[in-house]
Design a protein around this motif. Structure first.
Motif, mmCIF file in Angstrom:
data_model
loop_
_atom_site.group_PDB
_atom_site.id
_atom_site.type_symbol
_atom_site.label_atom_id
_atom_site.label_comp_id
_atom_site.label_asym_id
_atom_site.label_seq_id
_atom_site.Cartn_x
_atom_site.Cartn_y
_atom_site.Cartn_z
ATOM 1 N N GLU A 135 0.842 -1.208 0.000
ATOM 2 C CA GLU A 135 0.000 0.000 0.000
ATOM 3 C C GLU A 135 0.874 1.254 0.000
ATOM 4 O OE1 GLU A 135 -2.787 -0.063 3.215
ATOM 5 O OE2 GLU A 135 -3.438 -2.097 2.731
ATOM 6 N N GLU A 136 0.237 2.397 -0.343
ATOM 7 C CA GLU A 136 0.942 3.682 -0.297
ATOM 8 C C GLU A 136 1.411 3.965 1.130
ATOM 9 O OE1 GLU A 136 1.688 6.390 -2.484
ATOM 10 O OE2 GLU A 136 1.488 4.711 -3.874
ATOM 11 N N CYS A 137 2.636 4.368 1.305
ATOM 12 C CA CYS A 137 3.166 4.685 2.640
ATOM 13 C C CYS A 137 4.513 5.374 2.471
ATOM 14 C CB CYS A 137 3.348 3.402 3.449
ATOM 15 S SG CYS A 137 4.522 2.257 2.710
ATOM 16 N N PHE A 138 5.079 5.812 3.592
ATOM 17 C CA PHE A 138 6.452 6.324 3.536
ATOM 18 C C PHE A 138 7.385 5.129 3.462
ATOM 19 C CE2 PHE A 138 4.407 9.780 6.069
ATOM 20 C CZ PHE A 138 4.510 10.744 5.086
ATOM 21 N N LEU A 139 8.184 5.078 2.409
ATOM 22 C CA LEU A 139 9.147 3.978 2.288
ATOM 23 C C LEU A 139 10.422 4.354 3.033
ATOM 24 C CD1 LEU A 139 8.812 3.096 -1.512
ATOM 25 C CD2 LEU A 139 7.637 2.067 0.444
ATOM 26 N N PRO A 140 11.081 3.375 3.692
ATOM 27 C CA PRO A 140 12.343 3.690 4.353
ATOM 28 C C PRO A 140 13.359 4.206 3.331
ATOM 29 C CG PRO A 140 11.924 1.321 4.349
ATOM 30 C CD PRO A 140 10.705 1.969 3.792
ATOM 31 N N CYS A 141 14.156 5.189 3.768
ATOM 32 C CA CYS A 141 14.902 6.022 2.799
ATOM 33 C C CYS A 141 15.966 5.262 1.995
ATOM 34 C CB CYS A 141 15.532 7.194 3.540
ATOM 35 S SG CYS A 141 14.274 8.211 4.350
ATOM 36 N N THR A 142 16.757 4.420 2.649
ATOM 37 C CA THR A 142 17.823 3.746 1.894
ATOM 38 C C THR A 142 17.242 2.767 0.858
ATOM 39 O OG1 THR A 142 19.351 4.047 3.733
ATOM 40 C CG2 THR A 142 19.944 2.375 2.119
ATOM 41 N N PRO A 143 16.313 1.874 1.246
ATOM 42 C CA PRO A 143 15.713 1.003 0.219
ATOM 43 C C PRO A 143 14.990 1.783 -0.880
ATOM 44 C CG PRO A 143 15.199 0.204 2.422
ATOM 45 C CD PRO A 143 15.846 1.536 2.602
ATOM 46 N N HIS A 144 14.311 2.860 -0.488
ATOM 47 C CA HIS A 144 13.631 3.699 -1.484
ATOM 48 C C HIS A 144 14.654 4.267 -2.474
ATOM 49 C CE1 HIS A 144 10.367 7.093 -1.958
ATOM 50 N NE2 HIS A 144 10.550 6.400 -3.057
ATOM 51 N N GLY A 145 15.803 4.694 -1.942
ATOM 52 C CA GLY A 145 16.869 5.226 -2.792
ATOM 53 C C GLY A 145 17.416 4.163 -3.742
#
Ligand SMILES: NC(=O)c1ccc[n+]([C@@H]2O[C@H](COP(=O)([O-])OP(=O)(O)OC[C@H]3O[C@@H](n4cnc5c(N)ncnc54)[C@H](OP(=O)(O)O)[C@@H]3O)[C@@H](O)[C@H]2O)c1
Length: 295
Positions: A135-145
């Protein structure tokens, strides 16, 4: 084969330019200025420099940023009260508590106290749960990067054999979850390795993509890499000090050897690192839009 360099500094710069435009549009059209607070407990030099870099980047993008530095002896109760204050502050859209916290503070308790709508680090169980469910959410920054690096470098993940080394809550587990989702930068077949994995080299040798998030310098060597594999090196290891006092860094991958076999590879520094802070900024802008019902 000499691998193409996946330049995280350049990709991060492009995303920051997009964010600068977005932030100025939010201000012009809706009088919205995204706000981020970073909370640091103690004086750990590495944490101090991470927090300073986050605030500097926020400032450069036009994001309102506040930095709170608390004494190392600050009680858990006082820290929770501060988090609560920012949970209720309409100027602040994102709350980041820099980890690690001193031992007398229960880290999970503090992270869980952050309003999930302001959890721009993506560590709150509500956001972790939504991420796992796709679902839509804030993704953790390093994996998102990492997802952004793969996408913007044209690395195909659909159907790819991906070997991830490391199963931490901030890198290994979330990137494994994200890359098996039915979406862009996903649809991969995942193998997650750790200290109990029996023959890690054998797993790595059949990988189309290797993501190393271990914390052991140069652990992934050329003999573990298939010709043409894509390599994402998350590791940041201090292996010495230069004459000017600056730390000498190495990744978890033996860059010099592996670049001769891989099709593309991230350097350390200048690979995943610059993406992490950039995705924090992206989440903060997203939080501001959510707070104003704009997304
Ligand atoms: N560039 C960035 O923005 C960024 C962000 C976060 C982290 N990092 C860096 O990435 C690295 C990993 O960070 P982390 O927080 O994920 O680390 P972590 O919490 O220490 O986890 C390390 C993981 O690697 C596994 N591991 C350790 N030695 C191993 C070995 N010899 N063989 C196989 N697996 C092994 C561990 O297995 P067990 O679970 O079995 O112990 C654990 O799952 C560090 O160098 C860190 O500085 C960089």
């Amino acid at each position: 084969m000499t691998a193409k360099l996946i330049n995280g500094t350049e990709v991060a710069k492009a995303i920051r330019e997009e964010l600068t435009v977005e932030v100025s549009e939010l201000k012009e059209k809706y009088s919205i200025v995204p706000g981020l607070v970073t909370i640091l407990v103690g004086e750990d030099p590495a944490s101090q420099s991470y927090v300073a870099a986050k605030n500097k980047t926020a400032h450069a993008l036009g994001i309102h940023s506040e930095q709170v530095t608390l004494d190392v002896d600050t009680s858990e109760e006082d820290l929770l009260a501060l988090v609560d204050k920012y949970n209720n502050d309409p100027k602040i859209n994102g709350i980041l508590v820099q980890l690690p916290l001193p031992k007398h503070i229960n880290e999970a308790k503090v992270l869980y106290a952050i309003n999930p709508d302001k959890d721009v680090d993506g560590f709150h169980p509500v956001n972790v749960g939504k991420m796992v469910l796709g679902e839509e959410c804030f993704l953790p920054c390093t994996p998102h990067g990492i997802l952004e690096l793969l996408t913007r470098s044209g690395v195909e993940t659909s159907g790819a054999e991906v070997v991830i080394i490391g199963r931490s809550n901030i890198v290994g587990k979330p990137i494994a979850n994200l890359m098996l989702q039915k979406r862009n930068a996903g649809n991969a077949t995942i193998t997650l390795c750790h200290t109990r994995t029996k023959d890690m080299a054998a797993h790595c040798r059949r990988a189309d993509i290797i993501i190393a998030a271990v914390g052991v310098p140069k652990m992934v060597t050329a003999d573990m890499v298939k010709d043409g594999a894509a390599i994402i090196d998350v590791g940041v290891n201090r292996i010495g000090q230069a004459a000017n006092g600056k730390a000498i860094l190495a990744g978890d991958v033996d860059f010099e050897g592996v670049k001769e076999k891989a099709s593309c590879i991230t350097p350390v520094p200048g690979g995943v690192g610059p993406m992490t802070i950039t995705m924090l900024m992206k989440n903060t802008v997203q939080a501001a839009k959510m707070a104003a019902n704009l997304s």
